[in-house]
Motif scaffolding. Sequence first.
Motif, mmCIF file in Angstrom:
data_model
loop_
_atom_site.group_PDB
_atom_site.id
_atom_site.type_symbol
_atom_site.label_atom_id
_atom_site.label_comp_id
_atom_site.label_asym_id
_atom_site.label_seq_id
_atom_site.Cartn_x
_atom_site.Cartn_y
_atom_site.Cartn_z
ATOM 1 N N VAL A 151 0.813 -1.221 0.000
ATOM 2 C CA VAL A 151 0.000 0.000 0.000
ATOM 3 C C VAL A 151 0.845 1.268 0.000
ATOM 4 N N THR A 152 2.011 1.220 0.625
ATOM 5 C CA THR A 152 2.790 2.442 0.801
ATOM 6 C C THR A 152 4.147 2.403 0.119
ATOM 7 N N ILE A 153 4.963 1.420 0.453
ATOM 8 C CA ILE A 153 6.354 1.425 -0.008
ATOM 9 C C ILE A 153 6.445 1.436 -1.528
ATOM 10 N N GLU A 154 5.681 0.583 -2.183
ATOM 11 C CA GLU A 154 5.771 0.524 -3.638
ATOM 12 C C GLU A 154 5.358 1.852 -4.278
ATOM 13 N N ARG A 155 4.388 2.531 -3.699
ATOM 14 C CA ARG A 155 3.984 3.856 -4.208
ATOM 15 C C ARG A 155 5.065 4.893 -3.915
ATOM 16 N N GLU A 156 5.653 4.816 -2.717
ATOM 17 C CA GLU A 156 6.721 5.762 -2.380
ATOM 18 C C GLU A 156 7.919 5.584 -3.305
ATOM 19 N N GLU A 157 8.225 4.334 -3.636
ATOM 20 C CA GLU A 157 9.349 4.086 -4.533
ATOM 21 C C GLU A 157 9.108 4.719 -5.906
ATOM 22 N N LYS A 158 7.887 4.621 -6.405
ATOM 23 C CA LYS A 158 7.559 5.262 -7.687
ATOM 24 C C LYS A 158 7.684 6.774 -7.572
ATOM 25 N N HIS A 159 7.198 7.311 -6.459
ATOM 26 C CA HIS A 159 7.288 8.754 -6.215
ATOM 27 C C HIS A 159 8.751 9.202 -6.179
ATOM 28 N N LEU A 160 9.577 8.478 -5.449
ATOM 29 C CA LEU A 160 10.984 8.855 -5.324
ATOM 30 C C LEU A 160 11.727 8.709 -6.654
ATOM 31 N N ALA A 161 11.390 7.670 -7.418
ATOM 32 C CA ALA A 161 12.016 7.499 -8.732
ATOM 33 C C ALA A 161 11.622 8.649 -9.664
ATOM 34 N N ALA A 162 10.361 9.060 -9.617
ATOM 35 C CA ALA A 162 9.912 10.180 -10.457
ATOM 36 C C ALA A 162 10.538 11.491 -9.987
ATOM 37 N N VAL A 190 20.980 -0.098 -1.785
ATOM 38 C CA VAL A 190 20.426 -0.324 -0.445
ATOM 39 C C VAL A 190 19.141 -1.121 -0.572
ATOM 40 N N ARG A 191 19.011 -2.144 0.260
ATOM 41 C CA ARG A 191 17.830 -3.016 0.199
ATOM 42 C C ARG A 191 16.586 -2.313 0.745
ATOM 43 N N ARG A 192 15.418 -2.813 0.330
ATOM 44 C CA ARG A 192 14.139 -2.242 0.753
ATOM 45 C C ARG A 192 13.957 -2.388 2.261
ATOM 46 N N TRP A 193 14.196 -3.555 2.792
ATOM 47 C CA TRP A 193 14.015 -3.789 4.233
ATOM 48 C C TRP A 193 15.365 -3.883 4.907
ATOM 49 N N VAL A 194 16.022 -5.002 4.832
ATOM 50 C CA VAL A 194 17.396 -5.158 5.391
ATOM 51 C C VAL A 194 18.190 -6.129 4.547
#
Length: 158
Positions: free
Chosen positions: A130-141, A154-158
């Motif tokens: 719900v959040t991380i995948e959308r944030e990743e798109k936002h940050l990439a854009a 850097v990995r998504r979690w650890v």
Amino acid sequence: MTTSLSAPNRLPWPPIIYLAAIAAGIVLLVVYPLPWIEGPLADILFAAGWLLAAAGAFIGLAAVRVMHKARTTIMPNRISEHLVTSGPFSFTRNPIYLCNTMITLGVGLIVGSIWFLLAGVVAAFVVQKVTIEREEKHLAARFGKKYRDYAARVRRWV
């Protein structure tokens, strides 16, 4: 569609999701308690829970501090002003969500509840979708190659 000037989410989902997970863990623990490990292993898990929760809190506080210093928002429903890659962000792209998950799992070990452990895992999965995948798109854009290079390092979690 996510653009560099649009927020990744309309609502701050992660706090809502983790609070719902904790509430579900409490309700299920009361309504349908499951057996827990007995003996010395229970004591070890209890201590591990405190360590996990404390480490999660430390990571979360450090992440908030670094984001504040960088003058960018910690709110997952706001536009990121700066790409933060230092502090806890140097070993995980999502230290605050990692913190929330660690605390939820830590509470599960402290109170001896499988429900909290399951709720923590489910909450992490839902937050990612719900959040991380959308944030990743936002940050990439928003940050382009700089973010893509960071995400590759850097990995998504650890």
